[in-house]
Enzyme design. Structure first.
Site, PDB file in Angstrom:
ATOM      1  N   SER A  27     -34.203 169.742  -3.299  1.00 33.65           N
ATOM      2  CA  SER A  27     -34.284 169.857  -4.758  1.00 33.65           C
ATOM      3  C   SER A  27     -34.352 171.307  -5.207  1.00 33.65           C
ATOM      4  CB  SER A  27     -35.538 169.154  -5.285  1.00 33.65           C
ATOM      5  OG  SER A  27     -35.446 167.784  -5.079  1.00 33.65           O
ATOM      6  N   HIS A  57     -29.507 167.726  -7.547  1.00 41.88           N
ATOM      7  CA  HIS A  57     -28.764 167.428  -6.313  1.00 41.88           C
ATOM      8  C   HIS A  57     -27.302 167.190  -6.686  1.00 41.88           C
ATOM      9  CE1 HIS A  57     -32.001 166.855  -3.269  1.00 41.88           C
ATOM     10  NE2 HIS A  57     -32.734 166.744  -4.367  1.00 41.88           N
ATOM     11  N   HIS A  79     -32.328 159.864  -0.970  1.00 39.84           N
ATOM     12  CA  HIS A  79     -33.772 159.624  -0.853  1.00 39.84           C
ATOM     13  C   HIS A  79     -34.081 158.130  -0.751  1.00 39.84           C
ATOM     14  CE1 HIS A  79     -33.372 163.501  -2.983  1.00 39.84           C
ATOM     15  NE2 HIS A  79     -34.439 163.857  -2.300  1.00 39.84           N
ATOM     16  N   TYR A  81     -36.650 156.835  -2.272  1.00 40.34           N
ATOM     17  CA  TYR A  81     -37.106 156.386  -3.604  1.00 40.34           C
ATOM     18  C   TYR A  81     -35.957 156.066  -4.554  1.00 40.34           C
ATOM     19  CZ  TYR A  81     -36.385 161.278  -5.045  1.00 40.34           C
ATOM     20  OH  TYR A  81     -35.842 162.507  -5.294  1.00 40.34           O
ATOM     21  N   GLU A  82     -34.729 156.455  -4.184  1.00 44.68           N
ATOM     22  CA  GLU A  82     -33.573 156.091  -5.010  1.00 44.68           C
ATOM     23  C   GLU A  82     -33.131 154.652  -4.719  1.00 44.68           C
ATOM     24  OE1 GLU A  82     -30.516 159.524  -5.517  1.00 44.68           O
ATOM     25  OE2 GLU A  82     -31.543 159.904  -3.623  1.00 44.68           O
ATOM     26  N   ALA A 109     -38.180 170.648  -1.277  1.00 42.66           N
ATOM     27  CA  ALA A 109     -39.259 171.168  -2.105  1.00 42.66           C
ATOM     28  C   ALA A 109     -40.488 170.324  -1.792  1.00 42.66           C
ATOM     29  CB  ALA A 109     -38.894 171.040  -3.569  1.00 42.66           C
ATOM     30  N   MET A 207     -41.024 164.021  -0.305  1.00 43.50           N
ATOM     31  CA  MET A 207     -40.470 162.661  -0.294  1.00 43.50           C
ATOM     32  C   MET A 207     -39.142 162.580   0.461  1.00 43.50           C
ATOM     33  SD  MET A 207     -41.039 161.984  -4.349  1.00 43.50           S
ATOM     34  CE  MET A 207     -42.577 162.453  -5.180  1.00 43.50           C
ATOM     35  N   SER A 208     -38.957 163.456   1.450  1.00 42.74           N
ATOM     36  CA  SER A 208     -37.660 163.450   2.154  1.00 42.74           C
ATOM     37  C   SER A 208     -37.836 163.957   3.577  1.00 42.74           C
ATOM     38  CB  SER A 208     -36.678 164.353   1.396  1.00 42.74           C
ATOM     39  OG  SER A 208     -37.080 165.702   1.476  1.00 42.74           O
ATOM     40  N   ASN A 231     -45.064 173.559  -5.911  1.00 38.42           N
ATOM     41  CA  ASN A 231     -46.224 173.289  -6.784  1.00 38.42           C
ATOM     42  C   ASN A 231     -47.460 173.035  -5.923  1.00 38.42           C
ATOM     43  OD1 ASN A 231     -44.511 170.671  -6.266  1.00 38.42           O
ATOM     44  ND2 ASN A 231     -46.602 169.978  -6.572  1.00 38.42           N
ATOM     45  N   HIS A 243     -41.015 167.183 -12.284  1.00 35.70           N
ATOM     46  CA  HIS A 243     -39.818 167.486 -11.484  1.00 35.70           C
ATOM     47  C   HIS A 243     -39.163 168.777 -11.987  1.00 35.70           C
ATOM     48  CE1 HIS A 243     -36.497 166.780  -8.783  1.00 35.70           C
ATOM     49  NE2 HIS A 243     -35.624 166.682  -9.761  1.00 35.70           N
TER      50      HIS A 243
HETATM   51  N1  HPA Z   1     -45.579 165.661  -3.951  1.00 35.54           N
HETATM   52  C1  HPA Z   1     -44.566 164.972  -3.393  1.00 35.54           C
HETATM   53  N2  HPA Z   1     -43.329 165.437  -3.340  1.00 35.54           N
HETATM   54  C2  HPA Z   1     -43.083 166.645  -3.858  1.00 35.54           C
HETATM   55  C3  HPA Z   1     -44.097 167.417  -4.468  1.00 35.54           C
HETATM   56  C4  HPA Z   1     -45.421 166.888  -4.507  1.00 35.54           C
HETATM   57  O1  HPA Z   1     -46.370 167.491  -5.012  1.00 35.54           O
HETATM   58  N3  HPA Z   1     -43.519 168.564  -4.893  1.00 35.54           N
HETATM   59  C5  HPA Z   1     -42.198 168.501  -4.544  1.00 35.54           C
HETATM   60  N4  HPA Z   1     -41.938 167.338  -3.931  1.00 35.54           N
END
Ligand code: HPA
Length: 268
Positions: A27, A57, A79, A81-82, A109, A207-208, A231, A243
């Protein structure tokens, strides 16, 4: 067969390009290929690929050469989650491996689980914790590709990681190292979940990456993982997660990221 068809299609489109390295962009990191000369194939043309539904993406496979090395770049990944199956998520790894790639660099990320990491940091993944509740190798094993019970004691190649640190030192990038925990998403974690992940031994959460790493390891590819800390994870500070923030940090850090990845490609 789907995989064979896709392999042949790509060979035809790229004049028989044999990738040494597969780079998967996470990302906010899609700008990596800007200004590079190469061949781009949209996912929509590749059998077995699905469209990328996430902002940030791009959805194409890019092929280029640099310093005698052939690189395939996935601009956008699939992903869980998609709603994608583990099979779909890891299909590109099998495909690029069939085309010749022996090394994969997975980028993403991720959220920092405490303040020892700072948004904007780059972290080399030393190991992972799979909390996705499933495994991409579940099902009948294709023994011609990898073994039924693959060892996972060194998914992220120690030899390559040493070279990555040399690369980072040469260009004065303060590269961190740590453990990546993968959840399914798409909701971010609760503060209690973040505490749990930290207690488990993880440094960042995302998440990947883990499904692709498992399959690449099964295929006996050498794996590198790089997290861009986008973050602080939930509850580490008072701020809420978005996001957009993840994408913003990706843009701000893209120069540093690009420099490091270029140097890594040169050194491995
Ligand atoms: N949590 C989960 N997935 C993420 C995060 C997060 O804080 N930041 C970027 N992808």
């Amino acid at each position: 067969m789907q995989l064979e068809n896709a392999v042949n299609y790509i060979k035809e489109k790229t004049n028989g390009f044999v990738p040494d390295i597969l780079l998967v962009l996470g990302s906010g990191l899609g700008g990596f290929t800007n200004g590079l000369n190469g061949v781009s194939i949209p996912y929509s043309e590749i059998e077995g690929f699905v469209p990328s539904t996430v902002t940030g993406h791009k959805g194409s496979l890019f092929f280029y050469s640099t310093g005698g090395k052939n690189v395939a770049v996935m601009q956008g990944r699939f992903h869980f989650y998609e709603g994608n199956s583990m099979e779909t998520i890891t299909y590109p790894i099998k495909l690029l491996n069939k085309l010749g790639a022996k090394i994969v660099i997975l980028t993403n990320a991720a959220g920092a689980l405490d303040t020892t990491l700072t948004p904007g940091d780059l972290m080399l993944i030393s190991d992972h914790i799979n909390l996705m509740g499933t495994n991409p190798l579940i099902g009948k094993n294709d023994d011609s590709m990898g073994e039924r019970f693959p060892d996972m004691s060194q998914v992220y190649s120690l030899e390559l990681r040493k070279r990555v640190f040399e690369a980072a030192n040469e260009i004065n990038i303060d590269l961190k190292e740590g453990v990546y925990a993968a959840t399914t998403g798409p909701s971010y974690e609760t503060p209690s979940e973040v505490k749990m992940l930290k207690t488990m031994g993880a440094d960042v959460v995302g998440m990947s990456t883990v499904p692709e790493a498992i399959v690449a390891n099964w295929l006996r590819m050498k794996v590198l993982g790089i997290s861009l800390v986008s973050n602080y994870a939930s509850g580490v500070t008072d701020s809420k997660l978005s996001h957009n923030e993840v994408l913003e940090i990706g843009k701000e850090t893209s120069d540093k990221f690009k420099k490091l990845v270029n140097k890594i490609i040169e050194k491995i």
